[in-house]
Design a protein around this motif. Structure first.
Motif, short mmCIF file in Angstrom:
data_model
loop_
_atom_site.label_atom_id
_atom_site.label_comp_id
_atom_site.label_asym_id
_atom_site.label_seq_id
_atom_site.Cartn_x
_atom_site.Cartn_y
_atom_site.Cartn_z
N LYS A 215 -58.01 -15.91 3.57
CA LYS A 215 -57.61 -14.54 3.93
C LYS A 215 -56.08 -14.55 3.89
N LEU A 216 -55.50 -14.18 2.76
CA LEU A 216 -54.08 -14.38 2.53
C LEU A 216 -53.21 -13.14 2.72
N LYS A 217 -53.84 -11.99 2.89
CA LYS A 217 -53.10 -10.75 3.18
C LYS A 217 -53.49 -10.34 4.58
N MET A 218 -52.59 -10.56 5.54
CA MET A 218 -52.98 -10.38 6.94
C MET A 218 -52.01 -9.51 7.72
N LEU A 219 -52.59 -8.67 8.54
CA LEU A 219 -51.88 -7.96 9.60
C LEU A 219 -52.47 -8.50 10.89
N PHE A 220 -51.68 -9.24 11.64
CA PHE A 220 -52.12 -9.76 12.93
C PHE A 220 -51.72 -8.76 14.00
N GLU A 221 -52.60 -8.57 14.96
CA GLU A 221 -52.34 -7.68 16.08
C GLU A 221 -52.46 -8.48 17.37
N THR A 222 -51.54 -8.24 18.28
CA THR A 222 -51.54 -8.94 19.55
C THR A 222 -51.17 -7.98 20.67
N ASP A 223 -51.74 -8.22 21.83
CA ASP A 223 -51.37 -7.41 22.99
C ASP A 223 -50.21 -8.04 23.77
N CYS A 224 -49.62 -9.08 23.21
CA CYS A 224 -48.48 -9.77 23.84
C CYS A 224 -47.20 -9.40 23.08
N SER A 225 -46.45 -8.48 23.65
CA SER A 225 -45.23 -8.01 22.97
C SER A 225 -44.21 -9.14 22.79
N ASP A 226 -44.19 -10.11 23.69
CA ASP A 226 -43.24 -11.22 23.56
C ASP A 226 -43.52 -12.06 22.31
N VAL A 227 -44.76 -12.20 21.91
CA VAL A 227 -45.07 -12.95 20.68
C VAL A 227 -44.44 -12.25 19.48
N VAL A 228 -44.55 -10.94 19.43
CA VAL A 228 -43.95 -10.19 18.33
C VAL A 228 -42.43 -10.38 18.35
N LYS A 229 -41.82 -10.27 19.52
CA LYS A 229 -40.38 -10.47 19.64
C LYS A 229 -39.97 -11.87 19.18
N MET A 230 -40.77 -12.86 19.54
CA MET A 230 -40.46 -14.24 19.16
C MET A 230 -40.41 -14.42 17.66
N LEU A 231 -41.34 -13.80 16.95
CA LEU A 231 -41.40 -13.96 15.51
C LEU A 231 -40.24 -13.28 14.81
N PHE A 232 -39.71 -12.21 15.39
CA PHE A 232 -38.59 -11.51 14.78
C PHE A 232 -37.24 -12.13 15.15
N LYS A 233 -37.17 -12.80 16.31
CA LYS A 233 -35.92 -13.44 16.73
C LYS A 233 -36.22 -14.80 17.36
#
Length: 130
Positions: A52-70
Motif C-alpha cells: 500500500k504505497l499511496k497513503m494518507l495516515f490519520e491520527t487523533d494525536c496532533s503532536d505526532v503530526v507536529k513531530m513529522l513536520f518539525k
C-alpha cells in the motif's frame, strides 16, 4: 503486573471495501506519545509490507503530526522520527493529518482491547480479532 501499551490501526478504502487492521500490545514506554509514534511506525511498515504505497495516515494525536513536520523540535524522539522518515521515503505518496478522536474509534478500540490482555498479542488481518 507489568503495565502494557495497546497499539491499534485500521486501514480502509471505502470505494472497494479493501481493509486491513492491526492490534498488538507491548511493554509500556516512557510516554503515550512514544506509543503513538510506535503505532505509526508499525502501521507504516505493515502498509509497505502489503504494498500500500499511496497513503494518507490519520491520527487523533496532533503532536505526532507536529513531530513529522518539525522533527528538529522533538530531539527526545529523534530515533523514532528517523525510523518514520526511513519508512516515509518508501511510499510513492505519503501524507498525515490530524482527525478528531471521535473519528478514530476503530483504531482506539483495537488498542484498548490489546492493552487489556495479560499475554502478548500481535494481530494483522482483514477481519476483526475475536
Amino acid at each position: 503486573m507489568e503495565r502494557r501499551a495497546g497499539l491499534g490501526w485500521y486501514y480502509v478504502i471505502t470505494d472497494t471495501q479493501d481493509k486491513l487492521m492491526g492490534t498488538c500490545n507491548m511493554r509500556r514506554g516512557i510516554s503515550t506519545l512514544q506509543s503513538e509514534l510506535e503505532t505509526l511506525i508499525w502501521a507504516m511498515q505493515c502498509m509497505l509490507r502489503y504494498n500500500k504505497l499511496k497513503m494518507l495516515f490519520e491520527t487523533d494525536c496532533s503532536d505526532v503530526v507536529k513531530m513529522l513536520f518539525k522533527p528538529e523540535e522533538w530531539p527526545a524522539f529523534a530515533i523514532l522520527l528517523d525510523e518514520v522518515d526511513r519508512c516515509k521515503r518508501r511510499f510513492t505518496s505519503f501524507s498525515i493529518m490530524h482527525i478528531p478522536r471521535t473519528k478514530n474509534t476503530k483504531a482506539d478500540k483495537l488498542a484498548r482491547s490489546a492493552r487489556a490482555l495479560p499475554t502478548d498479542v500481535y494481530y494483522v488481518n482483514f477481519v476483526s480479532p475475536a
